[in-house]
Design a protein around this motif. Structure first.
Motif, PDB file in Angstrom:
ATOM      1  N   PHE A  64     -21.910 -11.681  66.902  1.00  0.00           N
ATOM      2  CA  PHE A  64     -22.298 -10.301  66.626  1.00  0.00           C
ATOM      3  C   PHE A  64     -23.783 -10.060  66.878  1.00  0.00           C
ATOM      4  CE2 PHE A  64     -18.206  -9.574  64.516  1.00  0.00           C
ATOM      5  CZ  PHE A  64     -17.970  -8.260  64.889  1.00  0.00           C
ATOM      6  N   ALA A  65     -24.569 -11.120  66.930  1.00  0.00           N
ATOM      7  CA  ALA A  65     -25.998 -10.971  67.200  1.00  0.00           C
ATOM      8  C   ALA A  65     -26.304 -10.862  68.692  1.00  0.00           C
ATOM      9  CB  ALA A  65     -26.767 -12.145  66.606  1.00  0.00           C
ATOM     10  N   VAL A  66     -25.304 -11.109  69.539  1.00  0.00           N
ATOM     11  CA  VAL A  66     -25.518 -11.050  70.981  1.00  0.00           C
ATOM     12  C   VAL A  66     -25.674  -9.600  71.428  1.00  0.00           C
ATOM     13  CG1 VAL A  66     -24.490 -11.503  73.241  1.00  0.00           C
ATOM     14  CG2 VAL A  66     -24.272 -13.196  71.409  1.00  0.00           C
ATOM     15  N   ASP A  67     -26.722  -9.342  72.184  1.00  0.00           N
ATOM     16  CA  ASP A  67     -26.981  -8.016  72.742  1.00  0.00           C
ATOM     17  C   ASP A  67     -26.724  -8.060  74.241  1.00  0.00           C
ATOM     18  OD1 ASP A  67     -28.986  -6.110  74.226  1.00  0.00           O
ATOM     19  OD2 ASP A  67     -28.831  -5.284  72.212  1.00  0.00           O
ATOM     20  N   VAL A  68     -25.933  -7.134  74.731  1.00  0.00           N
ATOM     21  CA  VAL A  68     -25.638  -7.061  76.162  1.00  0.00           C
ATOM     22  C   VAL A  68     -26.134  -5.722  76.686  1.00  0.00           C
ATOM     23  CG1 VAL A  68     -23.881  -7.237  77.957  1.00  0.00           C
ATOM     24  CG2 VAL A  68     -23.587  -8.493  75.804  1.00  0.00           C
ATOM     25  N   ASP A  69     -27.298  -5.744  77.291  1.00  0.00           N
ATOM     26  CA  ASP A  69     -27.879  -4.523  77.862  1.00  0.00           C
ATOM     27  C   ASP A  69     -27.951  -3.395  76.837  1.00  0.00           C
ATOM     28  OD1 ASP A  69     -28.086  -5.871  80.288  1.00  0.00           O
ATOM     29  OD2 ASP A  69     -26.127  -5.176  80.966  1.00  0.00           O
ATOM     30  N   GLY A  70     -28.413  -3.742  75.642  1.00  0.00           N
ATOM     31  CA  GLY A  70     -28.657  -2.734  74.623  1.00  0.00           C
ATOM     32  C   GLY A  70     -27.501  -2.431  73.701  1.00  0.00           C
ATOM     33  N   ARG A 129     -18.474   1.930  80.558  1.00  0.00           N
ATOM     34  CA  ARG A 129     -19.470   1.031  81.158  1.00  0.00           C
ATOM     35  C   ARG A 129     -18.815   0.063  82.135  1.00  0.00           C
ATOM     36  NH1 ARG A 129     -23.607  -2.986  77.928  1.00  0.00           N
ATOM     37  NH2 ARG A 129     -25.095  -1.288  78.295  1.00  0.00           N
ATOM     38  N   TYR A 130     -17.770  -0.608  81.710  1.00  0.00           N
ATOM     39  CA  TYR A 130     -17.213  -1.672  82.539  1.00  0.00           C
ATOM     40  C   TYR A 130     -16.271  -1.164  83.616  1.00  0.00           C
ATOM     41  CZ  TYR A 130     -19.796  -4.741  79.600  1.00  0.00           C
ATOM     42  OH  TYR A 130     -20.847  -5.358  78.953  1.00  0.00           O
ATOM     43  N   LEU A 153     -20.574  10.073  86.741  1.00  0.00           N
ATOM     44  CA  LEU A 153     -21.588  10.176  85.692  1.00  0.00           C
ATOM     45  C   LEU A 153     -22.464   8.932  85.670  1.00  0.00           C
ATOM     46  CD1 LEU A 153     -19.240  11.505  82.869  1.00  0.00           C
ATOM     47  CD2 LEU A 153     -21.070  12.823  83.973  1.00  0.00           C
ATOM     48  N   ASP A 154     -23.676   9.085  85.151  1.00  0.00           N
ATOM     49  CA  ASP A 154     -24.562   7.944  84.900  1.00  0.00           C
ATOM     50  C   ASP A 154     -24.206   7.396  83.516  1.00  0.00           C
ATOM     51  OD1 ASP A 154     -26.586   6.143  84.326  1.00  0.00           O
ATOM     52  OD2 ASP A 154     -28.184   7.402  85.136  1.00  0.00           O
ATOM     53  N   VAL A 155     -23.257   6.476  83.473  1.00  0.00           N
ATOM     54  CA  VAL A 155     -22.715   6.005  82.205  1.00  0.00           C
ATOM     55  C   VAL A 155     -23.785   5.340  81.360  1.00  0.00           C
ATOM     56  CG1 VAL A 155     -21.088   4.396  81.159  1.00  0.00           C
ATOM     57  CG2 VAL A 155     -20.382   5.788  83.103  1.00  0.00           C
ATOM     58  N   GLU A 156     -24.657   4.548  81.968  1.00  0.00           N
ATOM     59  CA  GLU A 156     -25.686   3.856  81.184  1.00  0.00           C
ATOM     60  C   GLU A 156     -26.636   4.848  80.512  1.00  0.00           C
ATOM     61  OE1 GLU A 156     -25.829   0.675  80.397  1.00  0.00           O
ATOM     62  OE2 GLU A 156     -23.989   0.326  81.523  1.00  0.00           O
ATOM     63  N   ALA A 157     -26.949   5.925  81.197  1.00  0.00           N
ATOM     64  CA  ALA A 157     -27.816   6.948  80.597  1.00  0.00           C
ATOM     65  C   ALA A 157     -27.102   7.628  79.433  1.00  0.00           C
ATOM     66  CB  ALA A 157     -28.221   7.978  81.644  1.00  0.00           C
ATOM     67  N   LEU A 158     -25.806   7.857  79.561  1.00  0.00           N
ATOM     68  CA  LEU A 158     -25.050   8.470  78.469  1.00  0.00           C
ATOM     69  C   LEU A 158     -24.977   7.526  77.270  1.00  0.00           C
ATOM     70  CD1 LEU A 158     -22.052  10.157  80.349  1.00  0.00           C
ATOM     71  CD2 LEU A 158     -24.289  11.123  79.783  1.00  0.00           C
ATOM     72  N   LEU A 159     -24.777   6.232  77.523  1.00  0.00           N
ATOM     73  CA  LEU A 159     -24.740   5.261  76.420  1.00  0.00           C
ATOM     74  C   LEU A 159     -26.070   5.240  75.672  1.00  0.00           C
ATOM     75  CD1 LEU A 159     -22.887   2.279  78.146  1.00  0.00           C
ATOM     76  CD2 LEU A 159     -22.003   3.724  76.303  1.00  0.00           C
ATOM     77  N   ALA A 160     -27.155   5.315  76.412  1.00  0.00           N
ATOM     78  CA  ALA A 160     -28.478   5.288  75.784  1.00  0.00           C
ATOM     79  C   ALA A 160     -28.755   6.549  74.978  1.00  0.00           C
ATOM     80  CB  ALA A 160     -29.556   5.108  76.851  1.00  0.00           C
ATOM     81  N   LEU A 196     -22.063   8.083  66.100  1.00  0.00           N
ATOM     82  CA  LEU A 196     -20.682   8.567  66.133  1.00  0.00           C
ATOM     83  C   LEU A 196     -20.184   8.801  67.558  1.00  0.00           C
ATOM     84  CD1 LEU A 196     -20.668  11.020  63.097  1.00  0.00           C
ATOM     85  CD2 LEU A 196     -19.727   8.703  63.207  1.00  0.00           C
ATOM     86  N   GLY A 197     -20.974   8.375  68.548  1.00  0.00           N
ATOM     87  CA  GLY A 197     -20.546   8.474  69.927  1.00  0.00           C
ATOM     88  C   GLY A 197     -20.749   9.823  70.573  1.00  0.00           C
ATOM     89  N   VAL A 198     -21.624  10.649  70.020  1.00  0.00           N
ATOM     90  CA  VAL A 198     -21.912  11.972  70.595  1.00  0.00           C
ATOM     91  C   VAL A 198     -23.165  11.875  71.454  1.00  0.00           C
ATOM     92  CG1 VAL A 198     -22.454  14.378  70.111  1.00  0.00           C
ATOM     93  CG2 VAL A 198     -20.828  13.147  68.659  1.00  0.00           C
TER      94      VAL A 198
END
Length: 405
Positions: free
Chosen positions: A152-158, A204-205, A229-236, A241-243
């Motif tokens: 759970f401590a592993v971070d994958v690209d944020g 993302r994937y 869409l630029d998915v990475e920009a949306l994730l950031a 709550l995913g909005v």
């Protein structure tokens, strides 16, 4: 269909909010399944989710793994997760069902509830984790706890690895289906409804596999760009709550009401948020090659029948979104290392095996993918029962079935 082993309805003494806990089956005295917080959540919904967990556990069984499947359980609270009272209600609910959590029900995040929130509340109630019932059965629980904590401590690209594995499995399910049906992955399109842990990671994937994610729906509406869409920009730019913060959108991105996600043409339609969102009345709107169920029970049975008749296969939830649950236990039992590389490699191999087995069986029998997946889960359940035994509800014959139709 036999009744669940345990079914509890709880009423919050402070707010009157209802909560539900259902244990569908126990294997080795244990059940696994998350806890959701959703306004409108019902006992019937939680009952169906618990039955789905029984299927998920059985489906991924591999006698070569250290992990032996558990039974299925689920919890739900009928409350908007954005309600300021939500954490207090969660605390009182968990306190009320604490004996079951300690001894039988191994739970975690689900729709409307983050893992860090349930972990914090569990700690306040004296639990070291929300899967103490499993740890109590292990010879080296300390090593298992360490593996899970490191994972759970592993971070994958944020993004935390724990927030990615479920959606990664959904994406891989869609990609393997495209490959098997002769649709080029590069340039294929996808629409994702829901942008939390499952939907965000699936988007993302899918994008990283070469699929163009042309629309994403969150609570605030639909975001669309037919060029991708630029998915990475949306994730950031998404909140807990995913909005997605609309100020992060590009000029070429458009917005619309969120129910428009069903109308967007695509190769893969991925409902990855709520249950019961694809009805028979929605089917004429759907212009997709396949539906990949990232959420639990998003497609109603009559809608799935119409989709099947129209040549649109549905990759069922207990196949497509099984990897969050499986990854927890692969990590705890030591079948994967607490790294992204080991986790994703295991998911890749299992997804390819499951989608291949189910697809081949469906083609041979002339049945739906869901029917073939249910048959595989039943076969696996019988193997698990022969190895370790199962406690369920109803007659011995009903218990032996384990995975209910």
């Amino acid at each position: 269909m036999s009744a669940p082993l345990l079914e509890t309805t709880w009423t919050d003494p402070v707010t009157g909010v209802r909560g539900y806990l259902v244990l569908d089956t126990l294997v080795r005295g244990l059940a696994s399944g998350g806890l959701r917080i959703r306004e409108g959540c019902t006992l019937e919904e939680v009952r169906g989710l618990a039955r789905g967990m029984t299927r998920k556990e059985a489906l991924v069984y591999d006698p070569a793994d250290r992990y032996l499947p558990l039974g299925g359980g689920k919890g739900g609270i009928d409350l908007d997760p954005a309600d300021p009272r939500a954490v207090d209600v969660l605390r009182r609910f968990l306190a009320a069902v604490l004996p079951v959590v300690r001894s039988q029900w191994n739970t975690g995040e689900d729709f409307g509830l983050r893992q860090e929130t349930i972990d914090r509340v569990a700690a306040e109630l004296g639990l070291a984790s929300t899967v103490e019932a499993v740890f109590a059965t292990l010879e080296d629980a300390a090593a298992a706890r360490g593996r899970l904590a490191r994972a759970f401590a592993v971070d994958v690209d944020g993004v935390s690895l724990g927030d990615l594995v479920g959606g990664y499995g959904v994406a891989r399910t869609g990609v393997v289906h495209l490959e098997r049906t002769g649709v080029p992955v590069a340039g294929a399109t996808a629409v994702v409804q829901g942008f939390g842990s499952i939907g965000g990671a699936a988007a993302r994937y899918l994008a990283r596999s070469g699929v163009s994610v042309v629309a994403v729906a969150d609570r605030a509406g639909l975001i669309r760009n037919d060029g991708g869409l630029d998915v990475e920009a949306l994730l950031a730019a998404r909140d807990p709550l995913g909005v997605v913060d609309r100020s992060a959108l590009r000029p070429s991105d458009t917005t619309a009401p969120n129910d428009g996600w069903l109308d967007v043409p695509c190769d893969l339609l991925v409902p990855a948020a709520m249950s019961y969102v694809v009805t028979a009345g929605d089917v004429p709107r759907i212009r997709a090659r396949a539906v990949v169920e990232g959420a639990n029970m998003p497609t109603l049975p009559d809608a799935e029948a119409l989709l099947h008749a129209a040549g649109v296969p549905v990759l069922p939830d207990f196949l497509a979104n099984v990897m969050t649950n499986a990854w927890w236990w692969w990590t705890v039992f030591g079948d994967v290392e607490p790294t992204a590389e080991s986790s994703f490699a295991k998911i890749d191999a299992v997804v390819r095996r499951l989608v291949g087995t189910v697809s081949d069986d469906a083609a041979a029998r002339g049945c739906t993918l869901r029917e073939a997946a249910l048959a595989l889960a039943r076969r696996n359940a019988e193997a698990v029962q022969a190895a370790v035994g199962v406690t369920g509800a109803g007659t011995p014959a009903e218990e032996a079935a384990l995975v209910r139709a």
